[in-house]
Write a protein that holds these residues in place. Structure first.
Motif, mmCIF file in Angstrom:
data_model
loop_
_atom_site.group_PDB
_atom_site.id
_atom_site.type_symbol
_atom_site.label_atom_id
_atom_site.label_comp_id
_atom_site.label_asym_id
_atom_site.label_seq_id
_atom_site.Cartn_x
_atom_site.Cartn_y
_atom_site.Cartn_z
ATOM 1 N N PHE A 9 0.413 53.707 0.350
ATOM 2 C CA PHE A 9 1.320 53.083 1.314
ATOM 3 C C PHE A 9 0.539 52.224 2.310
ATOM 4 C CE2 PHE A 9 4.135 53.377 5.167
ATOM 5 C CZ PHE A 9 5.162 52.595 4.660
ATOM 6 N N LEU A 10 -0.631 52.678 2.707
ATOM 7 C CA LEU A 10 -1.469 51.887 3.610
ATOM 8 C C LEU A 10 -1.844 50.554 2.958
ATOM 9 C CD1 LEU A 10 -3.165 51.447 6.150
ATOM 10 C CD2 LEU A 10 -4.981 52.817 5.093
ATOM 11 N N LYS A 11 -2.208 50.597 1.696
ATOM 12 C CA LYS A 11 -2.538 49.361 0.980
ATOM 13 C C LYS A 11 -1.322 48.438 0.922
ATOM 14 C CE LYS A 11 -6.040 51.521 -1.985
ATOM 15 N NZ LYS A 11 -6.382 51.929 -3.380
ATOM 16 N N TYR A 12 -0.146 49.037 0.746
ATOM 17 C CA TYR A 12 1.088 48.250 0.698
ATOM 18 C C TYR A 12 1.331 47.545 2.032
ATOM 19 C CZ TYR A 12 6.063 47.147 0.281
ATOM 20 O OH TYR A 12 7.274 46.493 0.264
ATOM 21 N N LEU A 13 1.125 48.264 3.133
ATOM 22 C CA LEU A 13 1.314 47.666 4.456
ATOM 23 C C LEU A 13 0.323 46.521 4.685
ATOM 24 C CD1 LEU A 13 1.853 50.844 6.692
ATOM 25 C CD2 LEU A 13 3.587 49.205 5.942
ATOM 26 N N LYS A 14 -0.917 46.730 4.286
ATOM 27 C CA LYS A 14 -1.934 45.682 4.459
ATOM 28 C C LYS A 14 -1.542 44.412 3.708
ATOM 29 C CE LYS A 14 -6.124 48.459 5.189
ATOM 30 N NZ LYS A 14 -7.460 48.769 4.618
ATOM 31 N N LYS A 15 -1.070 44.587 2.487
ATOM 32 C CA LYS A 15 -0.699 43.434 1.673
ATOM 33 C C LYS A 15 0.567 42.771 2.200
ATOM 34 C CE LYS A 15 0.324 42.076 -3.103
ATOM 35 N NZ LYS A 15 0.462 42.549 -4.518
ATOM 36 N N THR A 16 1.560 43.575 2.566
ATOM 37 C CA THR A 16 2.843 43.044 3.026
ATOM 38 C C THR A 16 2.690 42.216 4.291
ATOM 39 O OG1 THR A 16 4.059 44.894 2.040
ATOM 40 C CG2 THR A 16 5.165 43.670 3.802
ATOM 41 N N TYR A 17 1.864 42.710 5.217
ATOM 42 C CA TYR A 17 1.717 42.027 6.507
ATOM 43 C C TYR A 17 0.447 41.178 6.591
ATOM 44 C CZ TYR A 17 5.718 44.740 7.939
ATOM 45 O OH TYR A 17 6.986 45.267 8.020
#
Length: 281
Positions: A205-213
């Motif tokens: 999920f942390l990786k997802y947040l980094k990519k999304t934002y």
């Protein structure tokens, strides 16, 4: 409640674990501390009354806001704050509304406190946050204990859900991502999946947040010290972190270096109630 049966059950559970499994190795720290002090602290204090300040009229607030009719889950959660027990998701949502009111630069996303695959859709676009001058994105996340794990079995023996709440906070101004687990585990340490997405763990999920934002270059800060020495105060520790970090503007390092004790966390429910109800001494 009688603690001896709980301790005996806990010892049996931990002794039966196959520690050759990867998930078991990750759970050693959680399991051993739960069997020791965490269980004792929860068994000794659960359902105790929280001392409230004179004049705080909880029922009056519920009546004024017509919560029994319009939001019964929130009403139940607020009433339960008057005793030592787990914070309901509705309470954290209500506290998030208070934080946003006190600091208009904060945007809290409560969708990951509950199950359901639509939680990801609730994440606002970076452009929208910028247009609204939001500098802090706060995402509390419930992680579901692995079915049959020591922490889940022990918690359920005590009438707890076995789930745990942690939080991410993105500070766009300082270019920092903060992850706070009051149990002192990092994203990588805690292998549990999100309640809202059984296929994703916290590190994913942390990786997802980094990519999304588009914040791959942001510094990641994670608490690595155990603050919560019980099975019921995770939501309280998050509330204290939000208050100090986003309203009092204390640094994460300072907050994590001076955590509340278990008795302080138990009684902090009174402050949460005051904030939600808008009570001023």
């Amino acid at each position: 409640m009688s603690i001896l049966p709980v301790l005996l059950d806990a010892a049996t559970v931990v002794a039966s674990v196959d520690y050759s499994q990867n998930w078991a190795l990750r759970s050693v720290r959680q399991a051993t501390t739960a069997v020791a002090w965490d269980i004792w602290a929860s068994a000794a204090t659960l359902n105790g009354r929280v001392p409230l300040p004179k004049g705080l009229d909880v029922e009056g607030y519920i009546k004024r806001e017509k919560l029994d009719r319009n939001d019964s889950n929130k009403a139940i959660g607020i009433r339960r704050l008057q005793q030592v027990t787990e914070l309901a998701p509705d309470v954290l949502m209500a506290y998030g509304e208070y934080i946003e009111k006190e600091n208009p630069k904060v945007k809290m996303i409560p969708s990951f406190l509950v199950g359901g695959g639509d939680a990801y859709k609730s994440l606002p676009k970076k452009e929208m946050l910028a247009a609204q001058d939001k500098k802090f994105l706060v995402i509390p996340v419930v992680v579901a204990s692995k079915e049959g794990s020591p922490s889940q079995i022990i918690a359920k023996k005590m009438g707890r859900s076995g789930d745990h709440v942690v939080t991410f906070m993105i500070d766009f101004e300082s270019k920092v991502i903060e992850f706070y687990d009051p149990k002192g585990l990092t994203c990588e340490d805690r292998g549990d999946c999100l309640r809202s997405d059984a296929k994703s763990d916290l590190a994913t999920f942390l990786k997802y947040l980094k990519k999304t934002y588009q914040i791959e270059n942001f510094e990641v800060k994670q608490n690595k010290e155990k603050h919560q020495w019980d099975l019921h105060n995770c939501g309280v520790y998050l509330s204290d972190y939000y208050e100090r970090r986003l309203i009092q503007r204390e640094s994460a390092d300072s907050i994590w270096a001076k955590p509340k004790t278990t008795p302080e966390a138990n009684n902090h429910r009174a402050n949460i109630l005051k904030s939600i109800c808008g009570f001023k001494n």
